[in-house]
Write a protein that holds these residues in place. Structure first.
Motif, PDB file in Angstrom:
ATOM      1  N   ARG A 108       4.071  -6.053 -11.809  1.00 19.32           N
ATOM      2  CA  ARG A 108       4.158  -4.666 -11.331  1.00 19.32           C
ATOM      3  C   ARG A 108       2.779  -4.134 -10.977  1.00 19.32           C
ATOM      4  O   ARG A 108       2.596  -3.449  -9.960  1.00 19.32           O
ATOM      5  CB  ARG A 108       4.808  -3.776 -12.402  1.00 19.32           C
ATOM      6  N   SER A 109       1.813  -4.447 -11.804  1.00 12.45           N
ATOM      7  CA  SER A 109       0.449  -4.021 -11.524  1.00 12.45           C
ATOM      8  C   SER A 109      -0.065  -4.647 -10.227  1.00 12.45           C
ATOM      9  O   SER A 109      -0.710  -3.977  -9.413  1.00 12.45           O
ATOM     10  CB  SER A 109      -0.468  -4.395 -12.692  1.00 12.45           C
ATOM     11  N   ARG A 156       1.501  -2.845  -7.265  1.00  9.70           N
ATOM     12  CA  ARG A 156       0.883  -1.543  -7.011  1.00  9.70           C
ATOM     13  C   ARG A 156      -0.463  -1.705  -6.301  1.00  9.70           C
ATOM     14  O   ARG A 156      -0.787  -0.952  -5.374  1.00  9.70           O
ATOM     15  CB  ARG A 156       0.697  -0.781  -8.318  1.00  9.70           C
ATOM     16  N   CYS A 160       0.189  -2.443  -2.666  1.00 12.20           N
ATOM     17  CA  CYS A 160       0.582  -1.242  -1.927  1.00 12.20           C
ATOM     18  C   CYS A 160      -0.623  -0.350  -1.653  1.00 12.20           C
ATOM     19  O   CYS A 160      -0.774   0.200  -0.542  1.00 12.20           O
ATOM     20  CB  CYS A 160       1.653  -0.474  -2.692  1.00 12.20           C
ATOM     21  N   ASN A 161      -1.501  -0.214  -2.639  1.00 12.50           N
ATOM     22  CA  ASN A 161      -2.709   0.580  -2.441  1.00 12.50           C
ATOM     23  C   ASN A 161      -3.604  -0.040  -1.375  1.00 12.50           C
ATOM     24  O   ASN A 161      -4.163   0.652  -0.519  1.00 12.50           O
ATOM     25  CB  ASN A 161      -3.475   0.707  -3.762  1.00 12.50           C
ATOM     26  N   GLU A 213       8.357   7.205  -6.299  1.00 18.41           N
ATOM     27  CA  GLU A 213       9.248   6.687  -7.335  1.00 18.41           C
ATOM     28  C   GLU A 213      10.241   7.753  -7.792  1.00 18.41           C
ATOM     29  O   GLU A 213      10.049   8.945  -7.557  1.00 18.41           O
ATOM     30  CB  GLU A 213       8.422   6.193  -8.523  1.00 18.41           C
ATOM     31  N   VAL A 269       3.911   5.287  -2.147  1.00 13.34           N
ATOM     32  CA  VAL A 269       5.072   4.945  -2.972  1.00 13.34           C
ATOM     33  C   VAL A 269       5.629   6.209  -3.613  1.00 13.34           C
ATOM     34  O   VAL A 269       4.900   6.953  -4.278  1.00 13.34           O
ATOM     35  CB  VAL A 269       4.708   3.919  -4.061  1.00 13.34           C
TER      36      VAL A 269
END
Length: 399
Positions: free
Chosen positions: A193-194, A197, A200-201, A209, A207
């Protein structure tokens, strides 16, 4: 009279089953017909790349099946009548029917709108080649505008993640937003998950949520909390649905229309019908339903093939593996996540990310394309003849 085998669909499951049956069954006893609406093999795993602007190989099915003895019928399946053992089809010229003795149903799935208003009219998707090309045309038009444009990807499953990251990397002039109903990458391990993220950054993806979309309009989406999000292109990636053809035909199906099969992929209501891929509701070795995926198409296709060959030739039927090991997620062309899962379908703590994961995913895609482009793997000289009286229920699977 030859035993008529009809395969509906030439995707990852259908093309494999048809080719393997042609390789293992004698043409003196059987004739195999594949029905598919499109003339080419569609790499569904790469349709998000096609939509983003990449050129994706699409081998012609006529070339794929040349020399195999497989008959190709380019037509759309409109109905199945398992009592009469016929399939209704329609092409550009006329409607017709195909009779069968054994049917392999592998029509796959399409985007699920979940009853959300406006999805069918205004949203794009990447579950088929025509729809992916339609999205590509829209992105091209946005790219030609001086002010660029906004792309809203609704759904943070694997398809949504891959689509958002591919578009953001391939078309940096567009603003990409990924809408997640819950936590981004909730199905992944903490480390994965990290990593997601960070990707995506890096790609400039916004994002959102814990956001639920209630309606899609031409230039915006409406959320459950009353928020309106502007969008020049809304891409709907919130899951898959199957055609109602099986249910309408009287086959036993689940509430969402998937054909209920036994351990050998045989329909529990009609013994001469088998299902594979997204169309099949199959229970995996862990006691859980297999998810709709390319991996599941491979496993269910192998099991269906073993069962059809075994029952028609009078041989024992071996149980092939029915498992789901993990997810391979591309994050653009040079990044990715390989996330393995346990027997409960939960993410294991460790994952593989970055360039290594991207290379693994690329290798899987390449291998899958080759396998489906060469479905018979070279026709052998010796093939199995059919038993005198094939019985769809006499042969039991080997535990």
């Amino acid at each position: 009279m030859k035993h008529r085998i009809v395969v509906l669909g030439a995707g990852y499951a259908g093309a494999y089953v048809a080719g393997t049956l042609a390789r293992r069954l004698s043409p003196e006893d059987t004739e195999i017909t594949v029905v598919n609406a499109e003339p080419d093999f569609v790499q569904r795993l790469r349709l998000h790349q096609l939509a983003a602007g990449r050129e994706i190989e699409a081998p012609q099915l006529a070339d794929v099946f040349v020399g195999t003895g497989i008959r190709l019928r380019l037509a759309r399946v409109t109905a199945v009548d398992p009592e009469r053992q016929v399939v209704a089809v329609a092409d550009a010229d006329a409607d017709g029917e195909l009779g069968y003795d054994t049917l392999l149903y592998a029509l796959g799935s399409h985007v699920a709108d979940h009853g959300v208003p406006g999805v069918a009219e205004h949203a794009f998707d990447v579950t088929g080649r025509p729809s992916a090309l339609r999205l590509r045309e829209r992105l091209d038009s946005l790219g030609r505008r001086d002010e660029g444009g906004s792309v809203l990807v609704v759904g943070d499953g694997l398809t949504g993640i891959e689509t958002a990251t591919e578009i953001a990397e391939s078309r940096p002039g567009l603003s990409v937003t990924l809408v997640a109903r819950g936590e981004l990458g909730a199905q992944l391990s903490a480390g994965a998950r990290s990593h997601l993220r960070q990707a995506c950054n890096r790609l400039g993806i916004t994002v959102l949520e814990h956001t639920e979309v209630e309606a899609v309009e031409a230039a915006r989406v409406l959320c459950a909390d009353g928020t309106a999000l502007a969008s020049d292109a809304t891409v709907w990636t919130t899951g898959f649905a199957v055609s109602p053809i099986a249910a309408t035909g009287g086959l036993e199906v689940t509430e969402n229309g998937r054909i209920v099969v036994d351990r050998t992929m045989q329909s529990v209501s009609h013994p001469n019908v088998y299902a594979a891929g997204d169309s099949a509701y199959a229970i995996g070795d862990n006691g859980r339903p297999l998810p709709m995926s390319c991996a599941s198409a491979g496993y269910t296709g192998m099991q269906a093939t073993a069962a059809i060959v075994g029952r028609l030739t009078g041989h024992k039927i071996a149980n092939t593996k029915l498992e789901y090991l993990g997810n391979h997620i591309s994050l653009g062309r040079r990044d990715g996540i390989l996330q393995m899962v346990d027997d409960e379908g939960q993410a294991k703590p460790k994952y593989v990310g970055g360039w290594k994961a991207a290379r693994i995913k690329a290798g899987i895609l390449k291998m899958s394309l080759w396998a489906n482009s060469h479905p018979t793997f070279g026709l052998p000289k010796r093939k199995r003849r059919l038993a005198a009286a094939p019985d769809a229920s006499a042969e039991k699977a080997v535990a």
